[in-house]
Design an enzyme around this catalytic site. Structure first.
Site, PDB file in Angstrom:
ATOM      1  N   LYS A  69      94.148   1.711 -29.299  1.00 41.80           N
ATOM      2  CA  LYS A  69      93.924   0.621 -28.346  1.00 41.80           C
ATOM      3  C   LYS A  69      94.207  -0.739 -28.978  1.00 41.80           C
ATOM      4  O   LYS A  69      94.820  -1.613 -28.369  1.00 41.80           O
ATOM      5  CB  LYS A  69      92.470   0.691 -27.873  1.00 41.80           C
ATOM      6  CG  LYS A  69      92.164  -0.047 -26.626  1.00 41.80           C
ATOM      7  CD  LYS A  69      90.803   0.400 -26.095  1.00 41.80           C
ATOM      8  CE  LYS A  69      89.741   0.392 -27.148  1.00 41.80           C
ATOM      9  NZ  LYS A  69      89.411   1.580 -27.836  1.00 41.80           N
ATOM     10  N   THR A  71      96.163  -1.283 -31.632  1.00 41.08           N
ATOM     11  CA  THR A  71      97.609  -1.309 -31.861  1.00 41.08           C
ATOM     12  C   THR A  71      98.340  -1.668 -30.564  1.00 41.08           C
ATOM     13  O   THR A  71      99.280  -2.474 -30.565  1.00 41.08           O
ATOM     14  CB  THR A  71      98.069   0.080 -32.376  1.00 41.08           C
ATOM     15  OG1 THR A  71      97.242   0.439 -33.480  1.00 41.08           O
ATOM     16  CG2 THR A  71      99.519   0.064 -32.808  1.00 41.08           C
ATOM     17  N   ARG A  92      88.324  -7.671 -31.747  1.00 44.95           N
ATOM     18  CA  ARG A  92      86.984  -7.605 -32.352  1.00 44.95           C
ATOM     19  C   ARG A  92      87.121  -7.468 -33.866  1.00 44.95           C
ATOM     20  O   ARG A  92      88.128  -6.997 -34.374  1.00 44.95           O
ATOM     21  CB  ARG A  92      86.241  -6.396 -31.781  1.00 44.95           C
ATOM     22  CG  ARG A  92      86.052  -6.503 -30.269  1.00 44.95           C
ATOM     23  CD  ARG A  92      85.772  -5.158 -29.657  1.00 44.95           C
ATOM     24  NE  ARG A  92      86.818  -4.213 -29.989  1.00 44.95           N
ATOM     25  CZ  ARG A  92      86.642  -2.924 -30.150  1.00 44.95           C
ATOM     26  NH1 ARG A  92      85.459  -2.398 -29.987  1.00 44.95           N
ATOM     27  NH2 ARG A  92      87.660  -2.141 -30.460  1.00 44.95           N
ATOM     28  N   LYS A 103      86.862   6.442 -39.631  1.00 48.94           N
ATOM     29  CA  LYS A 103      87.791   5.915 -38.644  1.00 48.94           C
ATOM     30  C   LYS A 103      88.848   4.998 -39.259  1.00 48.94           C
ATOM     31  O   LYS A 103      89.940   4.845 -38.738  1.00 48.94           O
ATOM     32  CB  LYS A 103      86.979   5.161 -37.590  1.00 48.94           C
ATOM     33  CG  LYS A 103      87.755   4.712 -36.370  1.00 48.94           C
ATOM     34  CD  LYS A 103      86.807   4.423 -35.217  1.00 48.94           C
ATOM     35  CE  LYS A 103      87.455   3.561 -34.144  1.00 48.94           C
ATOM     36  NZ  LYS A 103      87.333   2.124 -34.338  1.00 48.94           N
ATOM     37  N   ALA A 272      81.439  -0.048 -28.861  1.00 51.01           N
ATOM     38  CA  ALA A 272      81.053  -0.078 -27.452  1.00 51.01           C
ATOM     39  C   ALA A 272      80.242   1.144 -27.058  1.00 51.01           C
ATOM     40  O   ALA A 272      79.756   1.223 -25.935  1.00 51.01           O
ATOM     41  CB  ALA A 272      82.291  -0.190 -26.569  1.00 51.01           C
ATOM     42  N   PHE A 300      86.357   1.809 -27.285  1.00 48.96           N
ATOM     43  CA  PHE A 300      86.330   3.192 -26.811  1.00 48.96           C
ATOM     44  C   PHE A 300      86.935   3.326 -25.418  1.00 48.96           C
ATOM     45  O   PHE A 300      87.814   2.557 -25.055  1.00 48.96           O
ATOM     46  CB  PHE A 300      84.916   3.763 -26.922  1.00 48.96           C
ATOM     47  CG  PHE A 300      84.445   3.876 -28.358  1.00 48.96           C
ATOM     48  CD1 PHE A 300      85.174   4.608 -29.289  1.00 48.96           C
ATOM     49  CD2 PHE A 300      83.296   3.236 -28.785  1.00 48.96           C
ATOM     50  CE1 PHE A 300      84.766   4.717 -30.612  1.00 48.96           C
ATOM     51  CE2 PHE A 300      82.882   3.336 -30.112  1.00 48.96           C
ATOM     52  CZ  PHE A 300      83.620   4.075 -31.019  1.00 48.96           C
ATOM     53  N   PHE A 380     103.977   8.843 -30.044  1.00 46.59           N
ATOM     54  CA  PHE A 380     104.076   9.356 -31.411  1.00 46.59           C
ATOM     55  C   PHE A 380     105.413  10.079 -31.508  1.00 46.59           C
ATOM     56  O   PHE A 380     105.916  10.591 -30.508  1.00 46.59           O
ATOM     57  CB  PHE A 380     102.923  10.328 -31.698  1.00 46.59           C
ATOM     58  CG  PHE A 380     101.629   9.635 -32.010  1.00 46.59           C
ATOM     59  CD1 PHE A 380     100.971   8.884 -31.053  1.00 46.59           C
ATOM     60  CD2 PHE A 380     101.049   9.751 -33.269  1.00 46.59           C
ATOM     61  CE1 PHE A 380      99.778   8.249 -31.334  1.00 46.59           C
ATOM     62  CE2 PHE A 380      99.856   9.121 -33.560  1.00 46.59           C
ATOM     63  CZ  PHE A 380      99.214   8.366 -32.594  1.00 46.59           C
ATOM     64  N   TRP A 408     103.758   1.192 -32.507  1.00 45.02           N
ATOM     65  CA  TRP A 408     103.583   1.495 -33.935  1.00 45.02           C
ATOM     66  C   TRP A 408     104.927   1.343 -34.661  1.00 45.02           C
ATOM     67  O   TRP A 408     105.010   0.683 -35.680  1.00 45.02           O
ATOM     68  CB  TRP A 408     103.033   2.930 -34.099  1.00 45.02           C
ATOM     69  CG  TRP A 408     102.446   3.171 -35.458  1.00 45.02           C
ATOM     70  CD1 TRP A 408     101.130   3.060 -35.801  1.00 45.02           C
ATOM     71  CD2 TRP A 408     103.141   3.557 -36.648  1.00 45.02           C
ATOM     72  NE1 TRP A 408     100.962   3.338 -37.132  1.00 45.02           N
ATOM     73  CE2 TRP A 408     102.182   3.646 -37.689  1.00 45.02           C
ATOM     74  CE3 TRP A 408     104.473   3.821 -36.963  1.00 45.02           C
ATOM     75  CZ2 TRP A 408     102.504   3.994 -38.994  1.00 45.02           C
ATOM     76  CZ3 TRP A 408     104.811   4.167 -38.274  1.00 45.02           C
ATOM     77  CH2 TRP A 408     103.819   4.250 -39.280  1.00 45.02           C
TER      78      TRP A 408
END
Lengths: 555, 555
Positions: A69, A71, A92, A103, A272, A300, A380, A408
């Site tokens: 999210k 990215t 954030r 993570k 969140a 999230f 991906f 990405w």
């Protein structure tokens, strides 16, 4: 190449240059090294920000496959800038818990990153530390008051709701006994630590409009009761002045840059699932004061960060997002469709389609707020063309705009289609934001509305402690506060094992915490913890500093 | 006017200007706001620093009347600059414990202050937070290893010596039980928090020469034993890389300015009663690389900070101070002479003279290191001329140089006599530093030497736990480390009630902590605590932020 290697190869501009591009005077900046700066609050312009278009990036329910999210937010922002729209991404701040846990960092990935990534992922400009210190100063003052003979408020130690916090994953601190060791060492009592992102101080910082508003909210923090049942607030302990002093710099938002040299503002708290999980009102308004488009994220899935962003933050600050981008990956959708974690790289259209109901529910949820959703597939290189096409076909059937992006691998170039869809949607004025519930409706109704309409539950059950907490909330006159649910992020339900679009489930509220200063109440559902733990092999084991002083192994 | 009001009236120069005056390139600076900057380590020049004159400011045993060692250091530095000697003052960073507790800030007072005082006294550039986080990351990794099924080192939880830290006065955290709440919440065990200044990480930062040396020391931290009695170090937990990453900026010293616009470097930790209590080797060497004279301080009385500065830091870093300034006040000497706290403002030459033996012992102690002491009287406007003259007369009889200063009221102008005495003493080459003990002598001998020769004790007694600790130190091969005593600052003895120059007392060592990474061992004497508590009315109650966002009530 790892994200850190890509970041290290990027040429950074002095932050003064980024500020000048935003039309700022360099004297307005408070530098933190060469590439970070704090911005003064008086740059917020209530007239200008009304002209800005606020775009919220959210996602389907997260999976171990990764959704990206942050990215996506960065890539979309680069794309909008490439299309000539002056755009700031507002994110954030990362927590050290995930950085050293599982993570990883929270600065995007590949060619869609904010820089300098090591600094942002470690201490950044000290905001988390300031929040932690203000939180724990109140704790020290509370325990000192219990100990005091001459200055006692008569607080009943068994009623103290205020916990200490630490910005680490440290499960051994969840439940502790303090004050042991005899008369000189405090009053023994049960308590615990939450992670700093879950501190009410974080929420207060995120929802405050300025330093004086912040101080007032800090004073309103509910601490516990006296032995004769009188509620005690932080102001009764004369704590809010010193706490505000600790936060005088943390309240200012932080300016950094993206890999493509566009502005990024990073400020306020993640998580969140256990907190409100959106950046600060001040940061969002700052971005909107300085740009045509402001891209922001909420943590999230849309059921958590998205719902809280709209019902708590947007209502509080009178913000009206024009688009919600729902980030999804082929891998995550397959996982929701029942695929094994080990098989996510293998094309499997059947399992992919099995996962669509999760995406479908989040689309419906966005629409309940009157806002246009746009699906962004975060590609991906293991995704097959057939799989991508299946998602686009699903979107067409639902009459929803969708774009496949390669943020990405390509940065903004990989998000041009998405950026154009966003611009078209804004220009068509399709959205008309309305909140899910009225803050003034009864607490049980507000909780039910979120559980039933957003999560899809049949009903809500309350444990004995939660029922006692509801009574307490009523007695304290706090029933008109909005709801900040604590719920697993892994499922639309409160059971992390129920993937996809669970049906026929009940949400169980275990207890309800009060955040009287932040201005919301926190029903805690299922088995969610407000202090995470480390995995058997924490990510910290890979982090190192080489001979040249460069950090390695940070993801 | 309060110190904060005087500070607020001072006109600050941009920190770039201070750096330029030192001959630095502005590109060398890492800015933290407009008035603080971090300096890169490569500015340290081992050749240049040998030409610099290092002056240590110490004091008599502290009293509630106040001595003003930091104020004296700043004033002396201003005075030396006024006399044409290029001088940098190198100080320690304040801890939030005293700022919110009783002692107040640590940025000097009156016209002898370092600026910006609010920033320096609050978070400054985040060094304390980084140290706290690195310390507590190791704690989280230890408790996580206890919990782990697949990555367990078999650590016996009862042997863990490593504690968590917090930079607050919080007595309720001294003795705690963590890991309660069942199988998912860690392994229950007894532990506690020290204040951050007492963290071994602080000592490691203070004694390291660079980032790689720092990492090695972090890896050497002793954690505890396995169930089969094997010692476990931080490196066995693969913790030192991530800890070093957290400290990559904290290792760089911080440049600020004095009220008179002279350079001040502030870096490293306070609390010479429970820690080593001197600033970092890096900061001292940085000051010496950039100036003719470097004025530095060591915490509390010469028996604590002074002894540790010379025996631990100077030996480690091959530094040779040329003068020790012993700060004394008329009020404090009267207190040592038996005067009531309430009567310190009233002239009383008899009680003043009763207090001279405390000063006399500190003079003798300085001389044991081969260094010339100079007495600096820090004048208060309640002191009588007769009292000042009595101290000067005492100094003449002892054949010691002495000067009365008015650094609070006049800044450098009030310290010109003292500055001239310092210059004359340096020019006369009177000092020839030699340490008190050889690091390679037996542990018991080293402790006895400090207790008997510096404190004046008849002998040292060891509690059962201390005897077990001695055995452990021997088994771990750490007997050749220097000694960092933990002792009350209020007395030359380990009993805070014994003022003046106590005689016929015994020092009791309760236990001995190991700081294998920092490279010293810590005998804990009397009833000293490594985590302070708050008073009934903490200083935090007075601290506030006004409508304009300015901090008030910070002393």
């Amino acid at each position: 190449m790892t994200d850190l290697e890509i970041a290290n190869k990027s040429k950074l501009q002095p932050i003064q240059q980024i500020a000048e591009n935003l039309g700022l005077n360099v004297d307005d900046l408070e530098m933190y090294g060469k590439y970070k700066a704090k911005l003064p609050l008086d740059l917020i312009d209530e007239d200008k920000l009304k002209q800005s278009n606020l775009i919220l990036v959210s996602a389907i329910s997260p999976t171990p496959g990764g959704e990206g999210k942050t990215t996506m937010s960065i890539g979309l922002s680069e794309g909008l800038n490439q299309l000539g729209k002056k755009t700031t991404v507002v994110l954030r701040e990362p927590s050290l818990g995930p950085v050293f846990g599982m993570k990883g960092g929270a600065t995007g990935g590949g060619k869609s990153q904010v820089l300098p990534m090591e600094d942002i992922n470690l201490h950044f400009t000290g905001d988390f530390s300031a929040i932690e210190k203000a939180n724990n100063l109140l704790s020290a003052i509370i325990d000192n008051n219990l100990q005091s003979k001459t200055n006692s408020l008569g607080i009943d130690p068994r009623t103290i709701a205020w916990k200490r916090v630490m910005d680490l994953n440290d499960r051994a601190l969840r439940n502790i006994v303090v004050g042991l060791g005899g008369t000189t060492n405090g009053i023994p009592r049960e308590t615990g630590f939450d992670i700093t992102a879950a501190s009410e101080i974080m929420a207060i910082l995120c929802l405050s409009s300025d330093l004086i508003d912040l101080k007032k909210r800090l004073g309103n923090i509910f601490v516990g009761y006296t032995f004769d049942k009188k509620p005690i607030y932080a102001r009764d302990l004369k704590a809010e002045g010193a706490m505000t002093a600790l936060l005088k710099d943390a309240i200012k938002p932080n300016l950094v840059q993206t890999i493509e040299g566009n502005p990024a503002i990073i400020h306020g708290g993640p998580f969140a699932n256990i907190a409100q999980g959106t950046n600060t009102v001040i940061a969002t308004k700052m971005g909107m004061s300085l740009s045509e488009y402001t891209v922001t994220e909420a943590g999230f899935g849309f059921d958590l960060g998205g719902e809280k962003f709209l019902d708590i933050k947007c209502q509080r600050a009178n913000l009206k997002p024009k688009v919600v981008v729902l980030t999804a990956t082929i891998r995550a959708l397959k996982y929701h469709g029942g695929a094994d974690l080990s098989a996510l790289k293998e094309p499997n259209v059947a399992q992919l389609k099995n996962g669509f109901p999760n995406l479908e529910k989040h689309i419906e949820n966005v629409q309940k707020f009157g806002i246009t959703p746009i699906i962004a597939i975060n590609k991906f290189n293991t995704d097959s063309d057939e799989e991508i096409e299946a998602v686009l076909e699903f979107a067409r059937l639902k009459n929803i705009q969708a774009a496949a992006t390669n943020v990405w691998g390509e940065g903004g170039k990989g998000a041009l289609d998405l950026a154009q869809l966003v611009i078209d949607s804004v220009d068509a004025k399709l959205s008309d934001f309305k909140p899910l519930y009225d803050w003034n409706s009864p607490v049980l109704d507000k909780i039910s509305k979120i559980a039933q309409e957003i999560y899809g539950a049949t009903r809500v059950e309350y444990a004995a402690k939660a029922i006692a907490d509801l009574k307490r909330i009523e007695n304290l006159g706090l029933s008109n506060l909005p709801i900040c649910m604590a719920k697993t992020e892994k499922s639309l339900s409160d059971n992390q094992k129920l993937l996809g679009r669970p049906k026929d489930f009940v949400i169980t509220v275990r207890e309800i915490e009060i955040a009287a200063g932040a201005g919301f109440i926190i029903p805690i559902t299922g088995t969610i913890m407000r202090m995470p733990g480390l995995p058997a092999h924490p990510a910290s084991e890979q982090i190192d500093v080489n001979e040249e002083g460069r950090i390695t192994g940070l993801f």
